[in-house]
Design a protein around this motif. Structure first.
Motif, PDB file in Angstrom:
ATOM      1  N   PHE A  63       0.817  -1.226   0.000  1.00  0.00           N
ATOM      2  CA  PHE A  63       0.000   0.000   0.000  1.00  0.00           C
ATOM      3  C   PHE A  63       0.846   1.271   0.000  1.00  0.00           C
ATOM      4  CE2 PHE A  63       0.319  -1.180   4.573  1.00  0.00           C
ATOM      5  CZ  PHE A  63       0.934  -0.034   5.063  1.00  0.00           C
ATOM      6  N   ASP A  64       2.173   1.118   0.029  1.00  0.00           N
ATOM      7  CA  ASP A  64       3.050   2.289   0.118  1.00  0.00           C
ATOM      8  C   ASP A  64       3.674   2.578  -1.253  1.00  0.00           C
ATOM      9  OD1 ASP A  64       4.550   4.332   1.089  1.00  0.00           O
ATOM     10  OD2 ASP A  64       5.837   3.123   2.367  1.00  0.00           O
ATOM     11  N   PRO A  65       3.107   3.547  -1.997  1.00  0.00           N
ATOM     12  CA  PRO A  65       3.537   3.762  -3.381  1.00  0.00           C
ATOM     13  C   PRO A  65       4.948   4.341  -3.514  1.00  0.00           C
ATOM     14  CG  PRO A  65       1.970   5.451  -2.715  1.00  0.00           C
ATOM     15  CD  PRO A  65       2.053   4.493  -1.578  1.00  0.00           C
ATOM     16  N   LEU A  66       5.528   4.198  -4.708  1.00  0.00           N
ATOM     17  CA  LEU A  66       6.911   4.612  -4.965  1.00  0.00           C
ATOM     18  C   LEU A  66       6.950   5.972  -5.660  1.00  0.00           C
ATOM     19  CD1 LEU A  66       8.175   1.230  -6.499  1.00  0.00           C
ATOM     20  CD2 LEU A  66       8.161   1.922  -4.086  1.00  0.00           C
ATOM     21  N   ILE A  67       8.049   6.680  -5.463  1.00  0.00           N
ATOM     22  CA  ILE A  67       8.250   7.921  -6.208  1.00  0.00           C
ATOM     23  C   ILE A  67       8.913   7.590  -7.542  1.00  0.00           C
ATOM     24  CG2 ILE A  67       9.550  10.099  -6.246  1.00  0.00           C
ATOM     25  CD1 ILE A  67       9.077  10.316  -3.239  1.00  0.00           C
ATOM     26  N   VAL A  68       8.444   8.255  -8.610  1.00  0.00           N
ATOM     27  CA  VAL A  68       9.001   8.036  -9.948  1.00  0.00           C
ATOM     28  C   VAL A  68       9.899   9.219 -10.301  1.00  0.00           C
ATOM     29  CG1 VAL A  68       8.388   7.844 -12.390  1.00  0.00           C
ATOM     30  CG2 VAL A  68       7.051   6.610 -10.656  1.00  0.00           C
ATOM     31  N   HIS A  69      11.136   8.900 -10.676  1.00  0.00           N
ATOM     32  CA  HIS A  69      12.119   9.944 -10.992  1.00  0.00           C
ATOM     33  C   HIS A  69      12.242  10.083 -12.503  1.00  0.00           C
ATOM     34  CE1 HIS A  69      13.914  10.051  -6.833  1.00  0.00           C
ATOM     35  NE2 HIS A  69      13.192   8.946  -6.803  1.00  0.00           N
ATOM     36  N   VAL A  70      12.133  11.318 -12.992  1.00  0.00           N
ATOM     37  CA  VAL A  70      12.187  11.553 -14.433  1.00  0.00           C
ATOM     38  C   VAL A  70      13.417  12.380 -14.792  1.00  0.00           C
ATOM     39  CG1 VAL A  70       9.680  11.377 -14.701  1.00  0.00           C
ATOM     40  CG2 VAL A  70      10.709  13.614 -14.227  1.00  0.00           C
ATOM     41  N   SER A  71      13.728  12.386 -16.110  1.00  0.00           N
ATOM     42  CA  SER A  71      14.909  13.138 -16.551  1.00  0.00           C
ATOM     43  C   SER A  71      14.549  14.568 -16.943  1.00  0.00           C
ATOM     44  CB  SER A  71      15.554  12.427 -17.738  1.00  0.00           C
ATOM     45  OG  SER A  71      14.602  12.322 -18.776  1.00  0.00           O
ATOM     46  N   GLY A  72      13.264  14.860 -17.068  1.00  0.00           N
ATOM     47  CA  GLY A  72      12.866  16.205 -17.465  1.00  0.00           C
ATOM     48  C   GLY A  72      11.384  16.228 -17.805  1.00  0.00           C
ATOM     49  N   GLU A  73      10.972  17.347 -18.432  1.00  0.00           N
ATOM     50  CA  GLU A  73       9.530  17.540 -18.654  1.00  0.00           C
ATOM     51  C   GLU A  73       8.934  16.547 -19.643  1.00  0.00           C
ATOM     52  OE1 GLU A  73       8.242  21.619 -19.104  1.00  0.00           O
ATOM     53  OE2 GLU A  73       9.746  22.236 -17.624  1.00  0.00           O
ATOM     54  N   LYS A  74       9.757  16.100 -20.626  1.00  0.00           N
ATOM     55  CA  LYS A  74       9.225  15.152 -21.606  1.00  0.00           C
ATOM     56  C   LYS A  74       8.834  13.849 -20.905  1.00  0.00           C
ATOM     57  CE  LYS A  74      10.376  13.122 -26.012  1.00  0.00           C
ATOM     58  NZ  LYS A  74      11.465  12.170 -26.227  1.00  0.00           N
ATOM     59  N   MET A  75       9.732  13.359 -20.076  1.00  0.00           N
ATOM     60  CA  MET A  75       9.459  12.114 -19.343  1.00  0.00           C
ATOM     61  C   MET A  75       8.328  12.320 -18.337  1.00  0.00           C
ATOM     62  SD  MET A  75      12.348   9.629 -17.719  1.00  0.00           S
ATOM     63  CE  MET A  75      13.443   9.201 -19.053  1.00  0.00           C
ATOM     64  N   LEU A  76       8.282  13.520 -17.762  1.00  0.00           N
ATOM     65  CA  LEU A  76       7.186  13.836 -16.828  1.00  0.00           C
ATOM     66  C   LEU A  76       5.846  13.671 -17.546  1.00  0.00           C
ATOM     67  CD1 LEU A  76       5.845  15.219 -14.300  1.00  0.00           C
ATOM     68  CD2 LEU A  76       6.373  17.414 -15.362  1.00  0.00           C
ATOM     69  N   SER A 139      20.428   7.903 -19.427  1.00  0.00           N
ATOM     70  CA  SER A 139      20.906   6.795 -20.265  1.00  0.00           C
ATOM     71  C   SER A 139      19.863   5.693 -20.373  1.00  0.00           C
ATOM     72  CB  SER A 139      22.167   6.162 -19.696  1.00  0.00           C
ATOM     73  OG  SER A 139      23.122   7.111 -19.446  1.00  0.00           O
ATOM     74  N   LEU A 140      19.121   5.461 -19.286  1.00  0.00           N
ATOM     75  CA  LEU A 140      18.120   4.403 -19.304  1.00  0.00           C
ATOM     76  C   LEU A 140      16.962   4.762 -20.236  1.00  0.00           C
ATOM     77  CD1 LEU A 140      17.383   1.654 -17.917  1.00  0.00           C
ATOM     78  CD2 LEU A 140      16.088   2.985 -16.239  1.00  0.00           C
ATOM     79  N   GLU A 141      16.744   6.058 -20.402  1.00  0.00           N
ATOM     80  CA  GLU A 141      15.637   6.579 -21.222  1.00  0.00           C
ATOM     81  C   GLU A 141      14.286   6.050 -20.749  1.00  0.00           C
ATOM     82  OE1 GLU A 141      16.677   5.751 -25.257  1.00  0.00           O
ATOM     83  OE2 GLU A 141      18.170   7.356 -25.312  1.00  0.00           O
ATOM     84  N   SER A 142      14.210   5.775 -19.445  1.00  0.00           N
ATOM     85  CA  SER A 142      12.943   5.343 -18.856  1.00  0.00           C
ATOM     86  C   SER A 142      12.919   5.899 -17.443  1.00  0.00           C
ATOM     87  CB  SER A 142      12.902   3.811 -18.821  1.00  0.00           C
ATOM     88  OG  SER A 142      11.683   3.357 -18.265  1.00  0.00           O
ATOM     89  N   PRO A 143      11.729   6.244 -16.937  1.00  0.00           N
ATOM     90  CA  PRO A 143      11.685   6.750 -15.566  1.00  0.00           C
ATOM     91  C   PRO A 143      12.135   5.687 -14.560  1.00  0.00           C
ATOM     92  CG  PRO A 143       9.471   6.358 -16.408  1.00  0.00           C
ATOM     93  CD  PRO A 143      10.403   6.194 -17.557  1.00  0.00           C
ATOM     94  N   ILE A 144      12.638   6.141 -13.409  1.00  0.00           N
ATOM     95  CA  ILE A 144      13.144   5.224 -12.381  1.00  0.00           C
ATOM     96  C   ILE A 144      12.305   5.351 -11.111  1.00  0.00           C
ATOM     97  CG2 ILE A 144      15.073   4.886 -10.765  1.00  0.00           C
ATOM     98  CD1 ILE A 144      16.996   5.400 -13.033  1.00  0.00           C
ATOM     99  N   ALA A 145      11.789   4.211 -10.645  1.00  0.00           N
ATOM    100  CA  ALA A 145      11.105   4.198  -9.348  1.00  0.00           C
ATOM    101  C   ALA A 145      12.167   3.987  -8.288  1.00  0.00           C
ATOM    102  CB  ALA A 145      10.083   3.072  -9.300  1.00  0.00           C
TER     103      ALA A 145
END
Ligand code: AMP
Ligand code: MG
Length: 346
Positions: A63-76, A139-145
């Motif tokens: 029940f404890d959700p994760l924060i998603v880290h993005v590289s910028g506004e496009k990924m956001l 480099s991953l080109e994907s958001p990171i939890a």
């Protein structure tokens, strides 16, 4: 499983560490990474199986959700919707505080797996300013939890060694990026539109971006929601008891509150190590950890906070006594952590 720690002391080591972290993440594995707040346990946020491994390694309830880290506004924009009613203030805040320790709760896009958001229709998003972390997400080109890289409920790690203590044998790789520069987890906010001129900025978790810094952007709601309210609506996982050491911890709001037991061994968490504050001579402390020696600087205290708490917990004393921290600026976030760390002992 063997847990490897890779250093980043020079540019060659840094390159190798970043490449290995990206490689592990691409293969659906999880990695301990430095951020400016605390060390995170990272997975590709769009890979549900990899994210499930985070919950397993941390023994974190679903029940404890994760924060998603993005590289910028496009990924956001790939992971979250920015509703028109709050778009202006959201972009103003992004401009001012990103990359940095500010997390937004926004409506989620379909692409984000349910396990990341614990089934909520919203997602928590931030952009880290840590150089190593940013390169990896780019480099991953994907958001990171990436939640904090500790076992659920225990003290957050602010060094690679602390991640190793918490999770060795459960994860293949930790990248050592040195000590975290902020020391407490990001500020989490939810913005609500308002009929009045200023939108409402609800602080769901206090952090390095302080109410004082946010107030020119909207009306601030600092109310800390109870865990009952939060589990249904606002910030699940903001539990009353969290960040807890194994040793009982007590906050003494004044030195007079000290209930000395001569058969016990005590250690002190002091704000600035000043005699005149009245705590240093209360007993023969086994050890005194001072967060910011001298006149007391809150940002320095934040950087040392989890590190000091961990050190005190390893002494084997019967009780840790803490002085209160001034609740202004980032002191508000430190006291939030301290209260949760002592909750189960009060
Ligand atoms: P951590 O990653 O350990 O720093 O914790 C992440 C915290 O972010 C959770 O415990 C929640 O309090 C909060 N959070 C994450 N996603 C959401 C969401 N969709 N809505 C509200 N709060 C969230
Ligand atoms: Mg955490």
């Amino acid at each position: 499983m063997e847990t490897v720690i890779l250093g980043t002391g020079n540019s060659q080591e840094m390159r190798i560490a970043i490449d290995q972290a990206v490689d592990q993440l691409e293969r659906g594995s999880i990695v301990g990474l430095p951020t400016e707040t605390v060390y995170g346990l990272a997975a590709d946020a769009l890979n549900a199986d990899a994210c499930a491994t985070i919950f397993e390694a941390k023994e974190r309830p679903s029940f404890d959700p994760l924060i998603v880290h993005v590289s910028g506004e496009k990924m956001l924009n790939n992971v979250a919707e920015i509703p028109d009613e709050i778009a202006d203030v959201t972009y103003d805040l992004i401009k001012e505080f990103w990359p940095g320790a500010l997390t937004f709760i926004l409506p989620k896009k379909e692409i984000v797996p349910d396990i990341v958001t614990s089934g909520l229709q919203t997602v928590a998003v931030r952009r880290s300013k840590n150089k190593i972390f940013s390169e990896i997400v780019n480099s991953l080109e994907s958001p990171i939890a990436a939640p904090s890289a500790n076992r659920f409920g225990s003290i957050s790690p602010t060094s690679a060694a602390a991640v190793f203590t918490e999770l060795s044998g459960k994860i293949p790789l930790i990248i050592d990026g040195g000590a975290c520069s902020e020391g407490v987890e990001s500020t989490i906010i939810k913005i609500e539109p308002s009929q009045k001129k200023k939108p409402l900025i609800k602080i769901l978790r206090p952090g390095p971006i302080t109410p004082e810094m946010l107030k020119k952007f909207g009306k601030i709601d600092k109310h800390q929601h109870s865990s009952e309210e939060s589990s249904s609506l606002t910030s699940p996982g903001q539990l009353d008891s969290h960040y807890a050491p194994n040793t009982p911890l007590k906050i003494l709001n004044s030195p007079e509150e000290f209930d000395f037991n001569p058969s016990k061994k005590y250690a002190l968490l002091s704000y600035r190590g000043q005699k005149k504050d009245g705590y240093l001579e209360l007993c023969d402390w086994t050890h005194i950890e001072t967060l910011s020696p001298g006149s007391g600087k809150l940002p320095e205290a934040a950087v040392r906070f989890f590190f000091s708490l961990r050190k005190l917990d390893e002494l084997g004393v019967d009780e840790i006594i803490s002085e209160p921290i001034p609740e202004r600026g980032i002191g508000f976030a430190i006291m939030d952590r301290l209260k949760r760390a002592s909750y189960q002992f009060s």
